[in-house]
Design a protein around this motif. Structure first.
Motif, mmCIF file in Angstrom:
data_model
loop_
_atom_site.group_PDB
_atom_site.id
_atom_site.type_symbol
_atom_site.label_atom_id
_atom_site.label_comp_id
_atom_site.label_asym_id
_atom_site.label_seq_id
_atom_site.Cartn_x
_atom_site.Cartn_y
_atom_site.Cartn_z
ATOM 1 N N UNK A 255 0.847 -1.193 0.000
ATOM 2 C CA UNK A 255 0.000 0.000 0.000
ATOM 3 C C UNK A 255 0.882 1.243 0.000
ATOM 4 N N UNK A 256 1.017 1.836 -1.171
ATOM 5 C CA UNK A 256 1.823 3.035 -1.338
ATOM 6 C C UNK A 256 0.890 4.210 -1.582
ATOM 7 N N UNK A 263 4.180 2.637 -10.992
ATOM 8 C CA UNK A 263 4.071 1.317 -10.385
ATOM 9 C C UNK A 263 3.103 0.430 -11.161
ATOM 10 N N UNK A 264 3.476 -0.843 -11.309
ATOM 11 C CA UNK A 264 2.620 -1.841 -11.941
ATOM 12 C C UNK A 264 2.475 -3.014 -10.976
ATOM 13 N N UNK A 265 1.248 -3.430 -10.724
ATOM 14 C CA UNK A 265 0.954 -4.558 -9.840
ATOM 15 C C UNK A 265 0.512 -5.748 -10.702
ATOM 16 N N UNK A 266 1.250 -6.854 -10.625
ATOM 17 C CA UNK A 266 0.893 -8.063 -11.353
ATOM 18 C C UNK A 266 0.171 -8.994 -10.381
ATOM 19 N N UNK A 279 -3.462 -0.370 -6.237
ATOM 20 C CA UNK A 279 -2.595 0.167 -7.290
ATOM 21 C C UNK A 279 -2.993 1.595 -7.644
ATOM 22 N N UNK A 280 -4.295 1.844 -7.725
ATOM 23 C CA UNK A 280 -4.766 3.191 -8.057
ATOM 24 C C UNK A 280 -4.352 4.200 -6.992
ATOM 25 N N UNK A 281 -4.387 3.792 -5.710
ATOM 26 C CA UNK A 281 -3.984 4.686 -4.625
ATOM 27 C C UNK A 281 -2.511 5.054 -4.725
ATOM 28 N N UNK A 285 -1.222 0.888 -11.725
ATOM 29 C CA UNK A 285 -2.315 0.064 -12.250
ATOM 30 C C UNK A 285 -1.993 -1.407 -12.047
ATOM 31 N N UNK A 286 -3.038 -2.226 -12.125
ATOM 32 C CA UNK A 286 -2.896 -3.668 -11.903
ATOM 33 C C UNK A 286 -3.152 -4.426 -13.194
ATOM 34 N N UNK A 287 -2.433 -5.560 -13.359
ATOM 35 C CA UNK A 287 -2.650 -6.465 -14.484
ATOM 36 C C UNK A 287 -2.818 -7.875 -13.937
#
Length: 316
Positions: A255-256, A263-266, A279-281, A285-287
């Protein structure tokens, strides 16, 4: 089970049986003699395994190698140096599978089979094979893995700094083809400690400092790739934020808050919407990793690498 582990188990059996015969021999000299022969066979078997154990020192000019920092040393004759890493991972999985019920039994067997296939490829590579097991490095020192891309020119190259646990060698193996395609160097920072703790962050700091002092690396183009515990990934990302051009989080969701770094969250689990919000916070974004479970490096390595490559194309 590999021949090395079979030899070590045989040596243990010979040593135990030889000692028992010697202790119970009494006046019977043939039992003492047989006990001595068995103990000698145990020593010979261990010597054979030690002679053929990886040296920890890859060939000159190797693209992949383990870099020993500070007071670290490679302990060829340690338990981790003698017992192949493959067996230390797959044998416990197969053993505990017998005690499990379905579907966990099949899952563990499938995981062990996947690891066996992966280690077949890793052990067939001369550089990875010679480097030995990361667990054989002395516990008192720090170390990292370094891979320099084959297609790199003489100019400094960008760096993918990967923070991982004791599977560091397998993660490096998965990423070598990506490094060659993209022209990015790999630095795999391995820590035995919780990354949220002072010692874990010190391990990462040592790897990052080494990276910044290498003339063949672009210090202004370092991308972080982190997995594991979200707290540890968050600690690394926030502590060293100014050193990174981008961040890729693999099967973890730190949580950043309004991170300055792209930043990209897989995501490898079903809770995609929750990770999307995290990811939005962070301004990222997330994939979703296709066909992955909680451990994408085992269940979907190709899909994970493809998404990391996509992120690198955007960040570098």
């Amino acid at each position: 089970m590999t021949p090395a582990s079979i030899c070590l188990l045989s040596a243990l059996g010979c040593a135990v049986l030889g000692l028992v015969l010697a202790l119970l021999a009494g006046e019977r000299g043939w039992q003492r003699g047989l006990g001595g022969v068995l103990c000698g066979a145990a020593v010979a078997l261990v010597g054979y395994v030690a002679w053929n154990a990886p040296s920890g020192d890859p060939p000159a000019g190797a693209a992949y190698r383990t870099v020993l920092l500070e007071d670290a040393s490679y302990r060829r004759l340690s338990w981790a140096g003698l017992v192949p890493e493959r067996d230390r991972r797959t044998v416990p999985l197969r053993a505990t599978a017998y005690l499990r019920k379905e579907p966990r039994k099949s899952e563990q067997r499938a995981e062990a089979d996947a690891l066996d296939r992966l280690y077949d490829a890793v052990e067939a590579d001369a550089e990875f094979s010679a480097a030995g097991s990361p667990a054989a490095v002395s516990r008192g020192g720090r170390h990292l893995h370094r891979y320099f891309p084959a297609i790199a020119a003489h100019d400094p190259v960008p760096v993918l700094l990967v923070v991982t646990d004791d599977r560091s060698q397998l993660v490096a193996w998965h990423l070598t083809e990506l490094a060659d395609r993209v022209g990015v160097a790999l630095v795999i920072a391995r820590s035995r400690h919780d990354l949220a703790d002072e010692e874990g962050l010190a391990d990462v700091h040592a790897a990052l400092s080494w990276t910044m002092n290498q003339p063949e690396f672009r210090r202004d183009r370092v991308v972080l790739a982190a997995g594991g515990d979200p707290g540890g990934a968050e600690a690394v990302a926030t502590t060293f934020e100014d050193s990174f051009r981008g961040q890729v989080f693999i099967a973890t969701a730190p949580e950043l808050s309004d991170s300055k770094v792209p930043s990209v969250y897989l995501v490898a689990d079903a809770d995609f919407q929750a990770v999307t919000d995290v990811a939005a916070a962070a301004g990222g974004r997330a994939h979703l990793i296709p066909d992955a479970d909680s451990d994408p490096w085992v269940s979907a390595p190709a899909e994970t690498v493809a998404l990391i490559e996509q992120a690198l194309d955007e960040m570098l």
